[in-house]
Design a protein around this motif. Structure first.
Motif: not given
Length: 189
Positions: A10-17, A40-43
């Motif tokens: 979850e911590e790494l996913r928040r970083f990616i966002e 852009r918001d593509t990931f």
């Protein structure tokens, strides 16, 4: 110090966002390595072992050519891909996702499943899916601090001006082969 994980948390996913830019790297069995910045918001993180990005039309189509050059999916060396994120704010971090990539085009049976995760964007070309095998974090102490001024509209404006038929014509002219002559299979061939 670098740390390895078998999957995202979850911590790494928040970083990616929170990131506004990411980089993708692929390589064919022989030929040039491709390293591309994406914005852009593509990931999207699909789950802890799967990520995807909406690939927009560009001057080349190297990632698709590299990933599609490995028809034998069971081969250990096929379709290797790395995605990297860097923090450019006060808290330094570099995050790399290692795995196998695949290309999902508009006629692919999984298109609707993945496409529904993204906002429609002029110039969208395909979706690249990464099956994550490992994740690495490192310090990022040497990465400078930058602020995002704004997203560039140039690509979106260009795609809107070309229109759907103009984009397809551009793909025929510029996106069917990699710089090393590998087919991109942009039209599903």
């Amino acid at each position: 110090m670098a740390k390895f994980y078998s999957e995202l948390n979850e911590e790494l996913r928040r970083f990616i966002e929170q990131q506004k830019i990411f980089f993708t790297a692929t390589a064919p069995k022989s030929g040039r390595i491709n390293l591309s910045p994406k914005g852009r918001d593509t990931f999207r993180c699909i789950d802890n072992k799967t990520a995807a990005y909406l690939d927009l039309t560009g001057s080349g189509n190297e990632t698709a050519a590299h990933l599609n050059s490995y028809p034998d999916i069971g081969n250990e060396d096929n379709a290797r891909m790395t995605v990297m994120f860097c923090s450019f704010d006060e808290k330094p971090l570099i995050l790399r996702l290692y795995g196998r990539g695949r290309v999902i085009g508009p006629r692919h049976q999984e298109w609707d499943k993945f496409y529904s995760l993204f906002e429609p964007t002029p110039g969208e070309r395909q979706i690249i899916v990464l099956d994550i095998e490992s994740v690495q974090t490192s310090c990022g102490f040497g990465v400078p601090i930058y602020e995002l001024k704004e997203e560039r509209r140039t690509l979106v404006d260009w795609a809107e001006k070309k229109g759907k038929e103009g984009i397809v014509a551009y793909w025929r002219e510029k996106n069917q082969k990699s710089i090393d002559g590998l087919p991109t299979k942009i039209f599903g061939d």
